[in-house]
Design an enzyme around this catalytic site. Structure first.
Site, PDB file in Angstrom:
ATOM      1  N   LYS A  20     -26.753 -62.833  -1.891  1.00  0.00           N
ATOM      2  CA  LYS A  20     -27.666 -63.958  -1.666  1.00  0.00           C
ATOM      3  C   LYS A  20     -28.976 -63.473  -1.031  1.00  0.00           C
ATOM      4  O   LYS A  20     -29.056 -62.331  -0.565  1.00  0.00           O
ATOM      5  CB  LYS A  20     -26.961 -64.976  -0.762  1.00  0.00           C
ATOM      6  N   TYR A  60     -24.287 -74.596  -8.417  1.00  0.00           N
ATOM      7  CA  TYR A  60     -23.476 -75.217  -7.352  1.00  0.00           C
ATOM      8  C   TYR A  60     -23.154 -76.685  -7.639  1.00  0.00           C
ATOM      9  O   TYR A  60     -22.899 -77.445  -6.701  1.00  0.00           O
ATOM     10  CB  TYR A  60     -24.209 -75.102  -6.009  1.00  0.00           C
ATOM     11  N   ASN A 123     -24.235 -66.590   4.614  1.00  0.00           N
ATOM     12  CA  ASN A 123     -23.029 -65.758   4.491  1.00  0.00           C
ATOM     13  C   ASN A 123     -23.132 -64.679   3.406  1.00  0.00           C
ATOM     14  O   ASN A 123     -22.131 -64.168   2.924  1.00  0.00           O
ATOM     15  CB  ASN A 123     -21.778 -66.634   4.345  1.00  0.00           C
ATOM     16  N   HIS A 126     -22.009 -64.438  -2.775  1.00  0.00           N
ATOM     17  CA  HIS A 126     -21.252 -65.409  -3.559  1.00  0.00           C
ATOM     18  C   HIS A 126     -20.239 -64.680  -4.432  1.00  0.00           C
ATOM     19  O   HIS A 126     -20.544 -63.617  -4.982  1.00  0.00           O
ATOM     20  CB  HIS A 126     -22.179 -66.213  -4.470  1.00  0.00           C
ATOM     21  N   GLU A 137     -19.615 -69.271 -14.534  1.00  0.00           N
ATOM     22  CA  GLU A 137     -20.736 -68.641 -13.831  1.00  0.00           C
ATOM     23  C   GLU A 137     -21.240 -67.389 -14.562  1.00  0.00           C
ATOM     24  O   GLU A 137     -22.452 -67.173 -14.653  1.00  0.00           O
ATOM     25  CB  GLU A 137     -20.311 -68.305 -12.395  1.00  0.00           C
TER      26      GLU A 137
HETATM   27  P1  IDP Z   1     -17.857 -70.107  -0.989  1.00  0.00           P
HETATM   28  O1  IDP Z   1     -19.221 -69.481  -1.099  1.00  0.00           O
HETATM   29  O2  IDP Z   1     -17.001 -69.379   0.008  1.00  0.00           O
HETATM   30  O3  IDP Z   1     -17.177 -70.291  -2.313  1.00  0.00           O
HETATM   31  P2  IDP Z   1     -18.358 -72.981  -1.037  1.00  0.00           P
HETATM   32  O4  IDP Z   1     -17.496 -73.990  -0.366  1.00  0.00           O
HETATM   33  O5  IDP Z   1     -18.295 -72.871  -2.516  1.00  0.00           O
HETATM   34  O6  IDP Z   1     -18.058 -71.566  -0.332  1.00  0.00           O
HETATM   35  O7  IDP Z   1     -19.844 -73.261  -0.573  1.00  0.00           O
HETATM   36  C1  IDP Z   1     -20.913 -72.601  -1.211  1.00  0.00           C
HETATM   37  C2  IDP Z   1     -21.869 -72.110  -0.162  1.00  0.00           C
HETATM   38  O8  IDP Z   1     -22.421 -73.232   0.521  1.00  0.00           O
HETATM   39  C3  IDP Z   1     -21.255 -71.255   0.953  1.00  0.00           C
HETATM   40  O9  IDP Z   1     -21.103 -69.899   0.604  1.00  0.00           O
HETATM   41  C4  IDP Z   1     -22.262 -71.448   2.050  1.00  0.00           C
HETATM   42  O10 IDP Z   1     -23.412 -70.605   1.849  1.00  0.00           O
HETATM   43  C5  IDP Z   1     -22.702 -72.887   1.863  1.00  0.00           C
HETATM   44  N1  IDP Z   1     -21.947 -73.769   2.746  1.00  0.00           N
HETATM   45  C6  IDP Z   1     -20.658 -74.145   2.635  1.00  0.00           C
HETATM   46  N2  IDP Z   1     -20.279 -74.954   3.633  1.00  0.00           N
HETATM   47  C7  IDP Z   1     -21.390 -75.105   4.398  1.00  0.00           C
HETATM   48  C8  IDP Z   1     -21.664 -75.846   5.594  1.00  0.00           C
HETATM   49  O11 IDP Z   1     -20.804 -76.522   6.157  1.00  0.00           O
HETATM   50  N3  IDP Z   1     -22.931 -75.743   6.070  1.00  0.00           N
HETATM   51  C9  IDP Z   1     -23.895 -74.999   5.481  1.00  0.00           C
HETATM   52  N4  IDP Z   1     -23.687 -74.297   4.359  1.00  0.00           N
HETATM   53  C10 IDP Z   1     -22.454 -74.354   3.832  1.00  0.00           C
HETATM   54 MG    MG Z   2     -17.657 -71.488  -3.919  1.00  0.00          MG
END
Ligand code: IDP
Ligand code: MG
Length: 160
Positions: A20, A60, A123, A126, A137
């Site tokens: 990212k 997303y 984080n 992805h 994807e």
């Molecule tokens: P993942 O990346 O572990 O699959 P997902 O639930 O698919 O997690 O969420 C996509 C992305 O959205 C996450 O990697 C993170 O960057 C962001 N995200 C998820 N939950 C939160 C939140 O509670 N606050 C802010 N960003 C979030």
């Molecule tokens: Mg995800």
């Protein structure tokens, strides 16, 4: 649409992984690629690019009702990402384990997020969460001609 994974005695899967914008800005592309390389996975496509906000909204789409959706898509299109497709046995699940949890605070040391980042909204990486989403994807991010066909010399030492 995409070329089939290499034919081996084991069932191969492909998954979509992206460093990212925060991972790119922090200089972590090499560290992240290294983990998948040393695990033994095979890189089959990659590109350094800036995605549009609309493209990230499609990527997303599953999260469209979440309160962080708009900010997430804006952030993901704010700078370059390093997009990749990797191949290996059971790779979708194994990569998710290597990433750690969505929230770096819940991610164990040794995982990518557990070692390299702190905040859920930053984080750094992805990875597709299911085989079905991986297929979607991979097809969204890459055209058929962007895949490279090759046989890593380590293959007989990675797979029985
Ligand atoms: P993942 O990346 O572990 O699959 P997902 O639930 O698919 O997690 O969420 C996509 C992305 O959205 C996450 O990697 C993170 O960057 C962001 N995200 C998820 N939950 C939160 C939140 O509670 N606050 C802010 N960003 C979030
Ligand atoms: Mg995800």
């Amino acid at each position: 649409l995409n070329p089939k994974p290499s034919r081996l005695s084991v069932d191969m899967e492909r998954t979509f992984i992206a460093v990212k914008p925060d991972g790119v800005q922090r200089g972590l592309i090499g560290e992240i690629i290294k983990r998948f390389e040393t695990r033994g996975f095979k890189l089959v496509a990659s590109k350094f690019m800036k995605a549009s906000e609309d493209f990230m909204k499609t990527h997303y789409l599953d999260l469209k009702d979440m309160p962080f959706y708009a900010g997430l898509c804006k952030y993901m299109s704010s700078g370059p990402v390093f997009a990749m497709v990797w191949e290996g046995q059971n790779i979708v699940k194994l990569v998710r384990m290597m990433l750690g949890e969505t929230n770096p605070a819940d991610s164990k040391p040794g995982s990518i997020r557990g070692d390299l980042c702190i905040n859920i909204g930053r984080n750094i990486i992805h990875g597709s969460d299911t085989l079905e989403n991986a297929k979607r994807e991979v097809g969204l991010w890459f055209k058929a001609e962007e895949f490279v066909e090759w046989t890593p010399c380590a293959q007989p030492f990675l797979y029985e």
